[in-house]
Scaffold this motif. Structure first.
Motif, PDB file in Angstrom:
ATOM      1  N   HIS A  42      -3.331  -9.041  -8.205  1.00  0.00           N
ATOM      2  CA  HIS A  42      -3.317 -10.519  -7.483  1.00  0.00           C
ATOM      3  C   HIS A  42      -4.799 -10.809  -7.023  1.00  0.00           C
ATOM      4  CE1 HIS A  42       0.662  -8.667  -6.565  1.00  0.00           C
ATOM      5  NE2 HIS A  42       0.919  -9.966  -6.685  1.00  0.00           N
ATOM      6  N   TYR A  43      -5.673  -9.756  -6.765  1.00  0.00           N
ATOM      7  CA  TYR A  43      -6.797 -10.149  -6.619  1.00  0.00           C
ATOM      8  C   TYR A  43      -7.907  -8.935  -6.683  1.00  0.00           C
ATOM      9  CZ  TYR A  43      -5.196  -8.394  -2.081  1.00  0.00           C
ATOM     10  OH  TYR A  43      -4.767  -7.564  -1.002  1.00  0.00           O
ATOM     11  N   VAL A  44      -9.052  -9.047  -6.716  1.00  0.00           N
ATOM     12  CA  VAL A  44      -9.882  -7.987  -6.969  1.00  0.00           C
ATOM     13  C   VAL A  44     -11.218  -8.095  -5.948  1.00  0.00           C
ATOM     14  CG1 VAL A  44     -11.585  -6.765  -8.956  1.00  0.00           C
ATOM     15  CG2 VAL A  44      -9.268  -7.980  -9.377  1.00  0.00           C
ATOM     16  N   GLY A  45     -11.462  -6.958  -5.510  1.00  0.00           N
ATOM     17  CA  GLY A  45     -12.300  -6.954  -4.356  1.00  0.00           C
ATOM     18  C   GLY A  45     -13.773  -6.781  -5.017  1.00  0.00           C
ATOM     19  N   GLU A  46     -14.977  -6.948  -4.404  1.00  0.00           N
ATOM     20  CA  GLU A  46     -16.190  -6.516  -4.709  1.00  0.00           C
ATOM     21  C   GLU A  46     -16.719  -7.177  -5.906  1.00  0.00           C
ATOM     22  OE1 GLU A  46     -17.816  -3.955  -2.790  1.00  0.00           O
ATOM     23  OE2 GLU A  46     -16.049  -4.355  -1.610  1.00  0.00           O
ATOM     24  N   MET A  47     -16.325  -8.366  -6.096  1.00  0.00           N
ATOM     25  CA  MET A  47     -16.656  -9.387  -7.215  1.00  0.00           C
ATOM     26  C   MET A  47     -17.736 -10.464  -6.838  1.00  0.00           C
ATOM     27  SD  MET A  47     -15.512  -8.346  -9.953  1.00  0.00           S
ATOM     28  CE  MET A  47     -14.891  -6.658  -9.945  1.00  0.00           C
ATOM     29  N   GLY A  48     -18.349 -10.265  -5.830  1.00  0.00           N
ATOM     30  CA  GLY A  48     -19.339 -11.076  -5.542  1.00  0.00           C
ATOM     31  C   GLY A  48     -20.629 -11.185  -6.368  1.00  0.00           C
ATOM     32  N   ALA A  49     -21.204 -12.220  -6.510  1.00  0.00           N
ATOM     33  CA  ALA A  49     -22.675 -12.237  -7.658  1.00  0.00           C
ATOM     34  C   ALA A  49     -23.276 -11.015  -7.289  1.00  0.00           C
ATOM     35  CB  ALA A  49     -23.144 -13.426  -7.495  1.00  0.00           C
ATOM     36  N   GLY A  73      -8.154 -15.233   5.343  1.00  0.00           N
ATOM     37  CA  GLY A  73      -6.737 -15.066   5.630  1.00  0.00           C
ATOM     38  C   GLY A  73      -5.792 -15.008   4.260  1.00  0.00           C
ATOM     39  N   TYR A  74      -6.349 -14.392   3.367  1.00  0.00           N
ATOM     40  CA  TYR A  74      -5.203 -14.375   2.198  1.00  0.00           C
ATOM     41  C   TYR A  74      -4.280 -13.448   2.575  1.00  0.00           C
ATOM     42  CZ  TYR A  74      -3.419 -13.847  -2.632  1.00  0.00           C
ATOM     43  OH  TYR A  74      -2.663 -13.897  -3.640  1.00  0.00           O
ATOM     44  N   ASP A  75      -4.631 -12.121   3.133  1.00  0.00           N
ATOM     45  CA  ASP A  75      -3.561 -11.341   3.764  1.00  0.00           C
ATOM     46  C   ASP A  75      -3.351 -11.474   5.237  1.00  0.00           C
ATOM     47  OD1 ASP A  75      -3.013  -9.926   1.280  1.00  0.00           O
ATOM     48  OD2 ASP A  75      -4.677  -8.469   1.170  1.00  0.00           O
ATOM     49  N   GLN A  76      -2.122 -11.415   5.290  1.00  0.00           N
ATOM     50  CA  GLN A  76      -1.873 -11.746   7.029  1.00  0.00           C
ATOM     51  C   GLN A  76      -0.970 -10.672   7.235  1.00  0.00           C
ATOM     52  OE1 GLN A  76      -0.206 -15.090   8.927  1.00  0.00           O
ATOM     53  NE2 GLN A  76      -1.879 -15.539   9.709  1.00  0.00           N
TER      54      GLN A  76
END
Ligand SMILES: Cc1cc2nc3c(=O)[nH]c(=O)nc-3n(C[C@H](O)[C@H](O)[C@H](O)COP(=O)(O)OP(=O)(O)OC[C@H]3O[C@@H](n4cnc5c(N)ncnc54)[C@H](O)[C@@H]3O)c2cc1C
Length: 90
Positions: A42-49, A73-76
């Motif tokens: 659904h989503y992937v972390g640590e993907m900042g430039a 607030g994507y996960d609540q």
């Protein structure tokens, strides 16, 4: 991803074998009766430039994936207090 990097960086010829009729494992998505489903991711972390994992991804995909930041607030999560529920966002 490993195949892409081995090809680009090590000059290897890579054979990717997949037993399912569609590539992608838990990353693939499908449509049935007009509804769109993702099977896992659904989503992937640590993907900042500039972040390490993002650099690996950019290398493997040759920069072909456009990443978008999730809204706050994507996960609540809801926690039950003594007399009420309270919620926290991540
Ligand atoms: C419901 C769910 C939600 C998830 N949500 C997230 C998320 O939001 N963010 C996140 O970062 N991660 C998430 N994950 C975890 C993420 O999907 C996995 O970590 C990731 O898909 C692992 O990638 P992989 O390529 O190692 O394996 P997989 O994606 O499992 O791919 C393995 C592939 O190998 C194939 N295969 C298996 N055995 C054989 C064989 N004998 N011969 C040939 N091919 C074979 C399979 O068909 C499959 O296509 C989620 C997982 C699930 C189940």
């Amino acid at each position: 991803m490993a195949g892409s990097i081995l090809t680009q960086r090590m000059g290897k010829r890579v054979l990717v074998i997949e037993r399912h009729f569609k590539l992608g494992g838990f990353n693939h998505a499908f449509t049935r009766k007009g509804f769109h489903w993702d099977v896992g991711l659904h989503y992937v972390g640590e993907m900042g430039a500039g972040m390490p994992l993002r650099r690996v991804m950019d290398l493997a995909t040759r920069g072909a994936v456009a990443w978008r930041q999730l809204p706050p607030g994507y996960d609540q999560l809801g926690f039950r207090g003594e007399n009420h529920w309270y919620f926290d966002s991540f």
